[in-house]
Write a protein that holds these residues in place. Structure first.
Motif, PDB file in Angstrom:
ATOM      1  N   ASN A  87       0.822  -1.221   0.000  1.00  0.00           N
ATOM      2  CA  ASN A  87       0.000   0.000   0.000  1.00  0.00           C
ATOM      3  C   ASN A  87       0.851   1.264   0.000  1.00  0.00           C
ATOM      4  OD1 ASN A  87      -2.484  -1.442   0.041  1.00  0.00           O
ATOM      5  ND2 ASN A  87      -2.207  -1.816   2.227  1.00  0.00           N
ATOM      6  N   ASP A  88       1.961   1.179  -0.742  1.00  0.00           N
ATOM      7  CA  ASP A  88       2.832   2.336  -0.973  1.00  0.00           C
ATOM      8  C   ASP A  88       3.339   2.980   0.322  1.00  0.00           C
ATOM      9  OD1 ASP A  88       2.601   2.051  -3.707  1.00  0.00           O
ATOM     10  OD2 ASP A  88       0.897   3.406  -3.860  1.00  0.00           O
ATOM     11  N   LYS A  89       3.745   2.161   1.251  1.00  0.00           N
ATOM     12  CA  LYS A  89       4.337   2.669   2.486  1.00  0.00           C
ATOM     13  C   LYS A  89       5.852   2.566   2.391  1.00  0.00           C
ATOM     14  CE  LYS A  89       4.066   2.380   7.535  1.00  0.00           C
ATOM     15  NZ  LYS A  89       3.494   3.732   7.698  1.00  0.00           N
ATOM     16  N   PHE A  90       6.533   3.690   2.630  1.00  0.00           N
ATOM     17  CA  PHE A  90       7.976   3.732   2.577  1.00  0.00           C
ATOM     18  C   PHE A  90       8.555   3.805   3.992  1.00  0.00           C
ATOM     19  CE2 PHE A  90       6.523   5.644  -1.396  1.00  0.00           C
ATOM     20  CZ  PHE A  90       7.232   4.885  -2.330  1.00  0.00           C
ATOM     21  N   LYS A  91       9.742   3.231   4.160  1.00  0.00           N
ATOM     22  CA  LYS A  91      10.445   3.287   5.440  1.00  0.00           C
ATOM     23  C   LYS A  91      11.907   3.616   5.199  1.00  0.00           C
ATOM     24  CE  LYS A  91      12.255   0.406   9.194  1.00  0.00           C
ATOM     25  NZ  LYS A  91      13.631   0.885   8.976  1.00  0.00           N
ATOM     26  N   VAL A  92      12.444   4.561   5.965  1.00  0.00           N
ATOM     27  CA  VAL A  92      13.860   4.896   5.868  1.00  0.00           C
ATOM     28  C   VAL A  92      14.594   4.231   7.019  1.00  0.00           C
ATOM     29  CG1 VAL A  92      13.577   7.046   7.183  1.00  0.00           C
ATOM     30  CG2 VAL A  92      15.539   6.772   5.652  1.00  0.00           C
ATOM     31  N   GLY A  93      15.797   3.745   6.760  1.00  0.00           N
ATOM     32  CA  GLY A  93      16.575   3.085   7.799  1.00  0.00           C
ATOM     33  C   GLY A  93      18.052   3.109   7.474  1.00  0.00           C
ATOM     34  N   THR A  94      18.861   2.643   8.413  1.00  0.00           N
ATOM     35  CA  THR A  94      20.308   2.593   8.221  1.00  0.00           C
ATOM     36  C   THR A  94      20.822   1.186   8.489  1.00  0.00           C
ATOM     37  OG1 THR A  94      20.882   3.104  10.528  1.00  0.00           O
ATOM     38  CG2 THR A  94      20.479   4.964   9.054  1.00  0.00           C
ATOM     39  N   THR A  95      21.971   0.886   7.925  1.00  0.00           N
ATOM     40  CA  THR A  95      22.601  -0.409   8.158  1.00  0.00           C
ATOM     41  C   THR A  95      24.104  -0.303   7.961  1.00  0.00           C
ATOM     42  OG1 THR A  95      22.754  -2.707   7.383  1.00  0.00           O
ATOM     43  CG2 THR A  95      22.165  -1.058   5.744  1.00  0.00           C
ATOM     44  N   THR A 129      17.275  10.811   9.915  1.00  0.00           N
ATOM     45  CA  THR A 129      16.417  11.749  10.638  1.00  0.00           C
ATOM     46  C   THR A 129      15.863  12.826   9.717  1.00  0.00           C
ATOM     47  OG1 THR A 129      17.645  11.382  12.694  1.00  0.00           O
ATOM     48  CG2 THR A 129      16.326  13.394  12.549  1.00  0.00           C
ATOM     49  N   GLU A 130      16.723  13.365   8.853  1.00  0.00           N
ATOM     50  CA  GLU A 130      16.274  14.409   7.925  1.00  0.00           C
ATOM     51  C   GLU A 130      15.249  13.871   6.933  1.00  0.00           C
ATOM     52  OE1 GLU A 130      16.965  17.706   8.138  1.00  0.00           O
ATOM     53  OE2 GLU A 130      17.839  17.009  10.030  1.00  0.00           O
ATOM     54  N   ILE A 131      15.448  12.660   6.472  1.00  0.00           N
ATOM     55  CA  ILE A 131      14.492  12.067   5.537  1.00  0.00           C
ATOM     56  C   ILE A 131      13.159  11.781   6.232  1.00  0.00           C
ATOM     57  CG2 ILE A 131      14.005  10.009   4.131  1.00  0.00           C
ATOM     58  CD1 ILE A 131      16.961   9.918   3.409  1.00  0.00           C
ATOM     59  N   SER A 132      13.218  11.361   7.492  1.00  0.00           N
ATOM     60  CA  SER A 132      11.980  11.083   8.230  1.00  0.00           C
ATOM     61  C   SER A 132      11.155  12.356   8.427  1.00  0.00           C
ATOM     62  CB  SER A 132      12.297  10.437   9.577  1.00  0.00           C
ATOM     63  OG  SER A 132      12.922  11.359  10.446  1.00  0.00           O
ATOM     64  N   LYS A 133      11.835  13.507   8.457  1.00  0.00           N
ATOM     65  CA  LYS A 133      11.120  14.783   8.590  1.00  0.00           C
ATOM     66  C   LYS A 133      10.298  15.113   7.346  1.00  0.00           C
ATOM     67  CE  LYS A 133      14.481  16.925  11.752  1.00  0.00           C
ATOM     68  NZ  LYS A 133      15.516  17.977  11.884  1.00  0.00           N
ATOM     69  N   LEU A 134      10.572  14.415   6.263  1.00  0.00           N
ATOM     70  CA  LEU A 134       9.823  14.629   5.018  1.00  0.00           C
ATOM     71  C   LEU A 134       8.543  13.796   4.978  1.00  0.00           C
ATOM     72  CD1 LEU A 134      12.811  14.584   2.476  1.00  0.00           C
ATOM     73  CD2 LEU A 134      11.747  16.567   3.601  1.00  0.00           C
ATOM     74  N   GLY A 135       8.239  13.145   6.098  1.00  0.00           N
ATOM     75  CA  GLY A 135       7.005  12.368   6.166  1.00  0.00           C
ATOM     76  C   GLY A 135       7.181  10.890   5.896  1.00  0.00           C
ATOM     77  N   ILE A 136       8.425  10.427   5.904  1.00  0.00           N
ATOM     78  CA  ILE A 136       8.702   9.004   5.665  1.00  0.00           C
ATOM     79  C   ILE A 136       8.971   8.320   7.000  1.00  0.00           C
ATOM     80  CG2 ILE A 136      10.253   7.355   4.544  1.00  0.00           C
ATOM     81  CD1 ILE A 136      10.715   9.488   2.401  1.00  0.00           C
ATOM     82  N   LYS A 167      13.818  10.730  -5.865  1.00  0.00           N
ATOM     83  CA  LYS A 167      13.942  12.035  -6.515  1.00  0.00           C
ATOM     84  C   LYS A 167      13.269  13.126  -5.681  1.00  0.00           C
ATOM     85  CE  LYS A 167      14.188  10.190 -11.238  1.00  0.00           C
ATOM     86  NZ  LYS A 167      13.470  10.058 -12.553  1.00  0.00           N
ATOM     87  N   ARG A 168      12.129  12.796  -5.083  1.00  0.00           N
ATOM     88  CA  ARG A 168      11.424  13.755  -4.238  1.00  0.00           C
ATOM     89  C   ARG A 168      12.268  14.108  -3.008  1.00  0.00           C
ATOM     90  NH1 ARG A 168       7.990  14.373   0.179  1.00  0.00           N
ATOM     91  NH2 ARG A 168       8.383  12.245   0.934  1.00  0.00           N
ATOM     92  N   ILE A 169      12.895  13.100  -2.438  1.00  0.00           N
ATOM     93  CA  ILE A 169      13.747  13.312  -1.269  1.00  0.00           C
ATOM     94  C   ILE A 169      14.933  14.203  -1.624  1.00  0.00           C
ATOM     95  CG2 ILE A 169      15.379  12.142   0.285  1.00  0.00           C
ATOM     96  CD1 ILE A 169      13.421   9.746   0.258  1.00  0.00           C
ATOM     97  N   LEU A 170      15.532  13.933  -2.774  1.00  0.00           N
ATOM     98  CA  LEU A 170      16.722  14.671  -3.213  1.00  0.00           C
ATOM     99  C   LEU A 170      16.442  16.168  -3.326  1.00  0.00           C
ATOM    100  CD1 LEU A 170      18.951  12.623  -3.633  1.00  0.00           C
ATOM    101  CD2 LEU A 170      18.974  13.195  -6.055  1.00  0.00           C
ATOM    102  N   ILE A 171      15.286  16.496  -3.843  1.00  0.00           N
ATOM    103  CA  ILE A 171      14.916  17.897  -4.039  1.00  0.00           C
ATOM    104  C   ILE A 171      14.769  18.624  -2.703  1.00  0.00           C
ATOM    105  CG2 ILE A 171      13.056  19.422  -4.848  1.00  0.00           C
ATOM    106  CD1 ILE A 171      12.529  17.376  -7.077  1.00  0.00           C
ATOM    107  N   LYS A 172      14.258  17.925  -1.700  1.00  0.00           N
ATOM    108  CA  LYS A 172      13.918  18.565  -0.426  1.00  0.00           C
ATOM    109  C   LYS A 172      15.031  18.516   0.627  1.00  0.00           C
ATOM    110  CE  LYS A 172       8.938  18.113  -0.858  1.00  0.00           C
ATOM    111  NZ  LYS A 172       7.660  17.845  -0.153  1.00  0.00           N
ATOM    112  N   LEU A 173      16.023  17.645   0.435  1.00  0.00           N
ATOM    113  CA  LEU A 173      17.085  17.523   1.432  1.00  0.00           C
ATOM    114  C   LEU A 173      18.014  18.723   1.403  1.00  0.00           C
ATOM    115  CD1 LEU A 173      18.263  13.798   1.374  1.00  0.00           C
ATOM    116  CD2 LEU A 173      17.089  14.998   3.227  1.00  0.00           C
TER     117      LEU A 173
END
Length: 281
Positions: A87-95, A129-136, A167-173
């Motif tokens: 259902n088009d849910k995105f998650k940001v994470g690190t590894t 953290t910065e990407i999560s601020k974009l609503g992810i 691409k959306r993330i890149l524009i806003k970061l």
């Protein structure tokens, strides 16, 4: 798929031990501490030895680690990933770089891209953290995964969705993050499996839940979060979840609930288990 499985939960729960971030292997609890009446699956001693507790929830602004193992782990190459769920849910994470694909499988992230690469975990956390601020979201709970196990889109469509989000993330970061951004590396389970195959004890392809039951996207299944007994034919495992079929009925089970518990089991047609000499109940 490894066949038919039966698991019965025992009456005792003990400390699960910990994962050594430097030696890169699981270490059993030295005391085998009884945690039957505890809500936790790890004793305080193993928690301290792991050294990672204070790192949970880190946003990269200030290091809270007091353990040299955790600090050493953090001071190595990391990746930031974007995972796709139903259902088009995105998650940001690190590894950490050395276990980038294993981490995706642990998360149950069958589709994902790596979008940034850093020299340490602190920087990776800042980007996360910065990407999560974009609503992810930075977390996808087990309830969501259980209720949204079936993805009804083709891999090509999901890849396109991930790239568009990239691409959306890149524009806003903030521009200060740009040096860490990499060309997106798209991953689906087939690719991940081929990379990790050398680490597996047997050369087995994980059966694709999508090719098997996608024709019936509205398949019904029991959702079992606290299993006492498990029985059925293994269809697929995704992260901590296992999908079983018994008498043409599907059950999706959260196996993390059994973490630390003694279990009795029987597996039919499993060569690995036979080689290990595992006994039935």
């Amino acid at each position: 798929m490894i066949g038919y499985i039966q698991i019965k939960k025992g009456q005792k729960k003990c400390c699960k031990g910990y994962y050594d971030l430097i030696k890169r292997r699981s270490i059993p609890c030295r005391l085998y501490e009884d945690l039957t009446k505890s809500e936790y699956s790890q004793c305080k001693n193993c928690e301290i030895n792991s050294g990672f507790k204070l790192c949970l929830g880190c946003n990269g602004s200030m290091c809270k680690a007091r353990n040299n193992i955790a600090k050493q782990f953090c001071n190595q190459e990391h990746y930031v990933y974007l995972a796709y769920f139903a259902n088009d849910k995105f998650k940001v994470g690190t590894t950490a770089s050395y276990r980038k694909y294993e981490r995706l499988l642990e998360q149950g992230a069958i589709y994902s891209i790596f979008l940034a690469k850093t020299s340490d975990g602190k920087t990776a956390r800042k980007i996360e953290t910065e990407i999560s601020k974009l609503g992810i979201s930075s977390k996808v709970n087990i309830s969501y995964k259980i209720n949204n196990i079936i993805i009804d889109k083709e891999s090509e469509e999901i890849e396109k969705a991930l790239i568009n989000e990239y691409k959306r993330i890149l524009i806003k970061l903030d521009k200060s993050i740009t040096p860490y951004i990499i060309e997106p590396e798209y991953n689906d389970f087939g690719k991940i499996n081929s990379v990790l195959k050398r680490l597996l004890s047997e050369n087995i392809e994980q059966m694709s839940i999508f090719s098997d039951i996608k024709e019936n996207s509205y398949i019904s299944y029991n959702k079992i979060t606290s299993p006492e007994e498990i029985e059925g034919k293994i269809i697929v495992t995704i992260g901590n979840l296992i999908l079983l079929e018994k008498n043409q009925e599907y059950s999706l089970i959260n196996m993390k609930y059994l973490e630390g518990w003694e279990v009795y089991f029987k597996i039919k047609g499993c060569d690995i288990c036979n080689k290990l000499g595992l006994k039935s109940f």
